[in-house]
Motif scaffolding. Structure first.
Motif, PDB file in Angstrom:
ATOM      1  N   LEU A   1     185.907  81.039  40.008  1.00  0.00           N
ATOM      2  CA  LEU A   1     184.523  81.060  40.463  1.00  0.00           C
ATOM      3  C   LEU A   1     183.687  81.935  39.534  1.00  0.00           C
ATOM      4  O   LEU A   1     184.170  82.946  39.021  1.00  0.00           O
ATOM      5  CB  LEU A   1     184.439  81.598  41.894  1.00  0.00           C
ATOM      6  CG  LEU A   1     185.058  80.726  42.991  1.00  0.00           C
ATOM      7  CD1 LEU A   1     184.970  81.428  44.332  1.00  0.00           C
ATOM      8  CD2 LEU A   1     184.376  79.371  43.049  1.00  0.00           C
ATOM      9  N   PRO A   2     182.436  81.579  39.301  1.00  0.00           N
ATOM     10  CA  PRO A   2     181.592  82.410  38.432  1.00  0.00           C
ATOM     11  C   PRO A   2     181.306  83.758  39.074  1.00  0.00           C
ATOM     12  O   PRO A   2     181.342  83.906  40.304  1.00  0.00           O
ATOM     13  CB  PRO A   2     180.306  81.579  38.305  1.00  0.00           C
ATOM     14  CG  PRO A   2     180.284  80.729  39.537  1.00  0.00           C
ATOM     15  CD  PRO A   2     181.721  80.407  39.833  1.00  0.00           C
ATOM     16  N   GLU A   3     181.048  84.750  38.246  1.00  0.00           N
ATOM     17  CA  GLU A   3     180.669  86.058  38.776  1.00  0.00           C
ATOM     18  C   GLU A   3     179.214  85.982  39.240  1.00  0.00           C
ATOM     19  O   GLU A   3     178.329  85.628  38.463  1.00  0.00           O
ATOM     20  CB  GLU A   3     180.831  87.134  37.706  1.00  0.00           C
ATOM     21  CG  GLU A   3     182.267  87.408  37.328  1.00  0.00           C
ATOM     22  CD  GLU A   3     182.385  88.588  36.379  1.00  0.00           C
ATOM     23  OE1 GLU A   3     182.633  89.703  36.854  1.00  0.00           O
ATOM     24  OE2 GLU A   3     182.217  88.381  35.161  1.00  0.00           O
ATOM     25  N   PRO A   4     178.932  86.324  40.496  1.00  0.00           N
ATOM     26  CA  PRO A   4     177.575  86.162  41.014  1.00  0.00           C
ATOM     27  C   PRO A   4     176.558  87.098  40.378  1.00  0.00           C
ATOM     28  O   PRO A   4     175.351  86.861  40.480  1.00  0.00           O
ATOM     29  CB  PRO A   4     177.737  86.461  42.511  1.00  0.00           C
ATOM     30  CG  PRO A   4     178.949  87.330  42.592  1.00  0.00           C
ATOM     31  CD  PRO A   4     179.867  86.849  41.508  1.00  0.00           C
ATOM     32  N   ASP A   5     177.021  88.170  39.752  1.00  0.00           N
ATOM     33  CA  ASP A   5     176.113  89.137  39.146  1.00  0.00           C
ATOM     34  C   ASP A   5     176.074  89.004  37.627  1.00  0.00           C
ATOM     35  O   ASP A   5     175.665  89.929  36.928  1.00  0.00           O
ATOM     36  CB  ASP A   5     176.503  90.572  39.534  1.00  0.00           C
ATOM     37  CG  ASP A   5     177.973  90.862  39.292  1.00  0.00           C
ATOM     38  OD1 ASP A   5     178.753  89.915  39.069  1.00  0.00           O
ATOM     39  OD2 ASP A   5     178.365  92.051  39.341  1.00  0.00           O
ATOM     40  N   ARG A   6     176.483  87.864  37.113  1.00  0.00           N
ATOM     41  CA  ARG A   6     176.425  87.608  35.669  1.00  0.00           C
ATOM     42  C   ARG A   6     175.536  86.383  35.417  1.00  0.00           C
ATOM     43  O   ARG A   6     175.699  85.345  36.046  1.00  0.00           O
ATOM     44  CB  ARG A   6     177.825  87.319  35.109  1.00  0.00           C
ATOM     45  CG  ARG A   6     177.820  87.010  33.599  1.00  0.00           C
ATOM     46  CD  ARG A   6     179.086  86.281  33.173  1.00  0.00           C
ATOM     47  NE  ARG A   6     180.273  87.111  33.229  1.00  0.00           N
ATOM     48  CZ  ARG A   6     180.754  87.816  32.204  1.00  0.00           C
ATOM     49  NH1 ARG A   6     180.133  87.783  31.034  1.00  0.00           N
ATOM     50  NH2 ARG A   6     181.847  88.540  32.345  1.00  0.00           N
ATOM     51  N   LEU A   7     174.604  86.521  34.474  1.00  0.00           N
ATOM     52  CA  LEU A   7     173.794  85.397  34.044  1.00  0.00           C
ATOM     53  C   LEU A   7     174.640  84.507  33.154  1.00  0.00           C
ATOM     54  O   LEU A   7     175.265  84.991  32.205  1.00  0.00           O
ATOM     55  CB  LEU A   7     172.561  85.888  33.282  1.00  0.00           C
ATOM     56  CG  LEU A   7     171.566  84.826  32.816  1.00  0.00           C
ATOM     57  CD1 LEU A   7     170.894  84.162  34.019  1.00  0.00           C
ATOM     58  CD2 LEU A   7     170.509  85.453  31.913  1.00  0.00           C
ATOM     59  N   GLU A   8     174.689  83.213  33.475  1.00  0.00           N
ATOM     60  CA  GLU A   8     175.548  82.294  32.729  1.00  0.00           C
ATOM     61  C   GLU A   8     175.234  82.342  31.229  1.00  0.00           C
ATOM     62  O   GLU A   8     174.078  82.218  30.816  1.00  0.00           O
ATOM     63  CB  GLU A   8     175.370  80.863  33.242  1.00  0.00           C
ATOM     64  CG  GLU A   8     176.313  79.872  32.598  1.00  0.00           C
ATOM     65  CD  GLU A   8     176.186  78.473  33.167  1.00  0.00           C
ATOM     66  OE1 GLU A   8     176.847  77.568  32.632  1.00  0.00           O
ATOM     67  OE2 GLU A   8     175.420  78.301  34.135  1.00  0.00           O
ATOM     68  N   GLY A   9     176.281  82.542  30.427  1.00  0.00           N
ATOM     69  CA  GLY A   9     176.125  82.579  28.980  1.00  0.00           C
ATOM     70  C   GLY A   9     175.816  83.947  28.415  1.00  0.00           C
ATOM     71  O   GLY A   9     175.819  84.125  27.192  1.00  0.00           O
ATOM     72  N   ALA A  10     175.575  84.922  29.278  1.00  0.00           N
ATOM     73  CA  ALA A  10     175.234  86.277  28.830  1.00  0.00           C
ATOM     74  C   ALA A  10     176.354  87.247  29.193  1.00  0.00           C
ATOM     75  O   ALA A  10     177.166  86.969  30.079  1.00  0.00           O
ATOM     76  CB  ALA A  10     173.925  86.739  29.477  1.00  0.00           C
ATOM     77  N   PRO A  11     176.425  88.396  28.530  1.00  0.00           N
ATOM     78  CA  PRO A  11     177.432  89.399  28.905  1.00  0.00           C
ATOM     79  C   PRO A  11     177.177  89.925  30.315  1.00  0.00           C
ATOM     80  O   PRO A  11     176.025  89.964  30.783  1.00  0.00           O
ATOM     81  CB  PRO A  11     177.226  90.518  27.859  1.00  0.00           C
ATOM     82  CG  PRO A  11     176.406  89.917  26.775  1.00  0.00           C
ATOM     83  CD  PRO A  11     175.587  88.838  27.398  1.00  0.00           C
ATOM     84  N   HIS A  12     178.238  90.319  30.996  1.00  0.00           N
ATOM     85  CA  HIS A  12     178.087  90.985  32.291  1.00  0.00           C
ATOM     86  C   HIS A  12     177.453  92.359  32.059  1.00  0.00           C
ATOM     87  O   HIS A  12     177.656  92.966  31.002  1.00  0.00           O
ATOM     88  CB  HIS A  12     179.459  91.134  32.956  1.00  0.00           C
ATOM     89  CG  HIS A  12     179.391  91.613  34.361  1.00  0.00           C
ATOM     90  ND1 HIS A  12     179.279  92.951  34.687  1.00  0.00           N
ATOM     91  CD2 HIS A  12     179.408  90.931  35.541  1.00  0.00           C
ATOM     92  CE1 HIS A  12     179.244  93.069  36.007  1.00  0.00           C
ATOM     93  NE2 HIS A  12     179.320  91.866  36.546  1.00  0.00           N
ATOM     94  N   PRO A  13     176.686  92.885  33.023  1.00  0.00           N
ATOM     95  CA  PRO A  13     176.086  94.211  32.840  1.00  0.00           C
ATOM     96  C   PRO A  13     177.084  95.311  32.484  1.00  0.00           C
ATOM     97  O   PRO A  13     176.736  96.256  31.775  1.00  0.00           O
ATOM     98  CB  PRO A  13     175.421  94.479  34.192  1.00  0.00           C
ATOM     99  CG  PRO A  13     175.068  93.126  34.704  1.00  0.00           C
ATOM    100  CD  PRO A  13     176.185  92.223  34.248  1.00  0.00           C
ATOM    101  N   ARG A  14     178.328  95.203  32.956  1.00  0.00           N
ATOM    102  CA  ARG A  14     179.316  96.229  32.606  1.00  0.00           C
ATOM    103  C   ARG A  14     179.683  96.165  31.126  1.00  0.00           C
ATOM    104  O   ARG A  14     180.217  97.120  30.571  1.00  0.00           O
ATOM    105  CB  ARG A  14     180.577  96.087  33.458  1.00  0.00           C
ATOM    106  CG  ARG A  14     181.368  94.801  33.213  1.00  0.00           C
ATOM    107  CD  ARG A  14     182.689  94.754  33.964  1.00  0.00           C
ATOM    108  NE  ARG A  14     183.303  93.439  33.837  1.00  0.00           N
ATOM    109  CZ  ARG A  14     183.156  92.467  34.719  1.00  0.00           C
ATOM    110  NH1 ARG A  14     182.435  92.678  35.810  1.00  0.00           N
ATOM    111  NH2 ARG A  14     183.730  91.289  34.531  1.00  0.00           N
ATOM    112  N   GLU A  15     179.431  95.011  30.484  1.00  0.00           N
ATOM    113  CA  GLU A  15     179.745  94.826  29.073  1.00  0.00           C
ATOM    114  C   GLU A  15     178.566  95.166  28.165  1.00  0.00           C
ATOM    115  O   GLU A  15     178.719  95.183  26.945  1.00  0.00           O
ATOM    116  CB  GLU A  15     180.144  93.361  28.822  1.00  0.00           C
ATOM    117  CG  GLU A  15     181.337  92.908  29.643  1.00  0.00           C
ATOM    118  CD  GLU A  15     181.515  91.397  29.645  1.00  0.00           C
ATOM    119  OE1 GLU A  15     182.532  90.928  30.185  1.00  0.00           O
ATOM    120  OE2 GLU A  15     180.636  90.693  29.116  1.00  0.00           O
TER     121      GLU A  15
END
Length: 377
Positions: A8-22
Motif C-alpha cells: 500500500l502507498p504511504e499516505p504521508d508521501r507525495l507520489e514520485g517524491a521523497p518521503h519527508p523523513r528522507e
C-alpha cells in the motif's frame, strides 16, 4: 485488484517524491527552525507542537527534522565538559538515530498516520481511534534507555471524531519525556481543546527561489522563467508545485487563460479539446488539476475585482483578462458565487462516476453563462 498490505502507498508521501523523513534540507523556514531550537536550548520545550500552514509547504519535513534532532541530541547535564549547545537542527546522515528513522526502525519514535482499512486491501480514509490507542500503548512502555521519545501525527485533518477525542486525552495527560509534532493543514476545523493543548508554529508559503530549490530536491525542476508563475499557482506549496510540474500545470493554466479570453463567446473547439483531455483514459489526475486551476482562475478574478490589485501573471494575457472580466466588486461577487458551486459540482459528479469530459464541459458553459450575465449589467 486490491493491493497487498505491504504494498500500500504511504499516505504521508507525495507520489514520485521523497518521503519527508528522507528530505534532508528544509527551505524557507529558518525562523521556525530557530524558534524550535530556542525552545529546546531554554529548557522550555512544549510537549506538543502543532505545525500549521498550507499543505505541502514543509510541515512534515520540519517535524521529522525536529524528531531526529531531539532523539539524537543528548541532554545538557550542565557539566564543565558538556558539549556546546547545537546551533542548528542538522543531524548527520551517518548518525545511528538518523539511519534508524530512515528505515522506520527507531524504537523511541512513533508515526501516527492512516493505516490499512479493515480488510487491509486499501488505505483507510481516516486515522482511527484504534490507531491512536496503539500510540498510547507504545508510550505506556518505558523507553529502553530512559531517553527522550517523539511522535509525529500526519495529519490531524485526517482524524475521525473518536480518534481526535482519544488524542485529546493523551495530550491532557502526556507521557513523560515525549514530544508530539502534530501536522495540521486547516487548524480552524480542529477541536479547540486540542489546539489549546499545543503550541502552534505556523509555516508560510515559500517564495519563488525557495520553492524552486525545494522542488529540485524533491526530484522536480523549474525553468528560471517559470518560477514566479509556479509560485503563484501553487500558493508556495512544494507538494502542489510538484503535482503541477508532473502534469504540465503551467501549460494547462495558459490554455485556460486563452479559453477565458474568449468569454463571453466561449470558443467551443478550445473547450472541447480541454474536455476531451480531461476525459481521456487514465487522465483522472489531469481532470483534478484542471478543476483546481479553474477554481484558481475564479479566485483570482474575484480577488482582482475586490482589491483592484493585479497579481503577477501566471500566464500570458492574464492581467488583461482580469481587468476585462472582473473590473469591480460587483463582477467579483459574480465570480465568487460561481466558484462556490462549479468545482464542488464537478467533484461530486466524478465521485459518482459521471463522464469527466461532460463534467468539465458543464463547468466551462457555466463560466460562459456568468461572463455573459456580467457583460449585460
Amino acid at each position: 485488484m486490491a493491493e497487498p498490505k505491504d504494498q500500500l502507498p504511504e499516505p504521508d508521501r507525495l507520489e514520485g517524491a521523497p518521503h519527508p523523513r528522507e528530505t534532508r534540507v528544509l527551505f524557507g523556514h529558518a525562523a521556525a527552525e530557530a524558534e524550535l531550537l530556542r525552545a529546546h536550548q531554554s529548557g522550555r520545550m512544549h510537549h506538543a507542537w502543532m505545525l500549521t500552514g498550507p499543505k505541502g509547504v514543509g510541515k512534515a519535513t520540519l517535524a521529522w527534522r525536529m524528531a531526529r534532532f531531539l532523539l539524537a541530541t543528548p541532554p545538557d547535564d550542565g557539566g564543565m565538559f558538556a558539549a556546546p549547545p547545537p546551533d542548528s537542527l542538522d543531524i548527520p546522515d551517518s548518525h545511528p538515530v538518523a539511519r534508524r528513522l530512515l528505515q522506520g526502525a527507531e524504537p523511541r519514535h512513533f508515526l501516527l498516520r492512516r493505516g490499512p482499512n479493515e480488510k487491509e486491501t486499501a488505505l483507510s480514509q481516516v486515522i482511527s481511534v484504534d490507531d491512536v490507542r496503539k500510540m498510547k500503548s507504545f508510550f505506556a512502555l518505558s523507553a529502553t534507555d530512559g531517553g527522550h521519545r517523539t511522535a509525529i501525527i500526519d495529519s490531524l485533518d485526517e482524524m475521525g471524531p473518536a480518534a481526535a477525542n482519544a488524542l485529546l486525552k493523551l495530550l491532557e495527560e502526556p507521557p513523560a519525556n515525549v514530544t508530539f509534532f502534530l501536522i495540521a493543514h486547516q487548524p480552524a476545523r480542529l477541536l479547540p481543546t486540542i489546539r489549546s493543548r499545543c503550541r502552534e508554529l505556523r509555516l508560510h508559503p515559500l517564495g519563488p527561489q525557495d520553492l524552486a530549490d525545494a522542488l529540485t530536491q524533491a526530484g522536480g525542476d523549474i525553468a528560471p522563467e517559470d518560477r514566479s508563475a509556479l509560485a503563484e499557482l501553487s500558493g508556495g506549496s512544494v507538494g502542489e508545485a510538484f503535482r503541477m510540474t508532473n502534469l504540465d500545470g503551467l501549460k494547462l493554466y495558459a490554455a485556460l487563460i486563452r479559453l477565458f479570453a474568449t468569454l463571453p463567446r466561449l470558443d467551443r473547439p478550445q473547450a472541447l479539446a480541454l474536455s476531451d483531455m480531461a476525459g481521456a483514459r487514465g487522465a483522472a489526475e489531469t481532470f483534478d488539476l484542471l478543476v483546481t486551476l479553474i477554481d484558481l482562475v475564479l479566485a483570482r478574478l474575484a480577488r482582482h475585482g475586490v482589491t483592484g490589485v493585479t497579481p503577477p501573471e501566471a500566464a500570458p494575457g492574464e492581467a488583461q483578462l482580469l481587468h476585462r472580466l472582473s473590473p469591480d466588486p460587483l463582477a467579483a461577487r459574480g465570480w465568487a458565487d460561481l466558484a462556490q458551486s462549479v468545482a464542488a459540482r464537478a467533484r461530486r459528479g466524478k465521485a459518482v462516476n459521471l463522464d469527466p469530459a461532460a463534467l468539465l464541459m458543464d463547468m466551462l458553459l457555466k463560466l460562459d453563462e456568468t461572463a455573459g450575465s456580467l457583460a449585460l449589467r
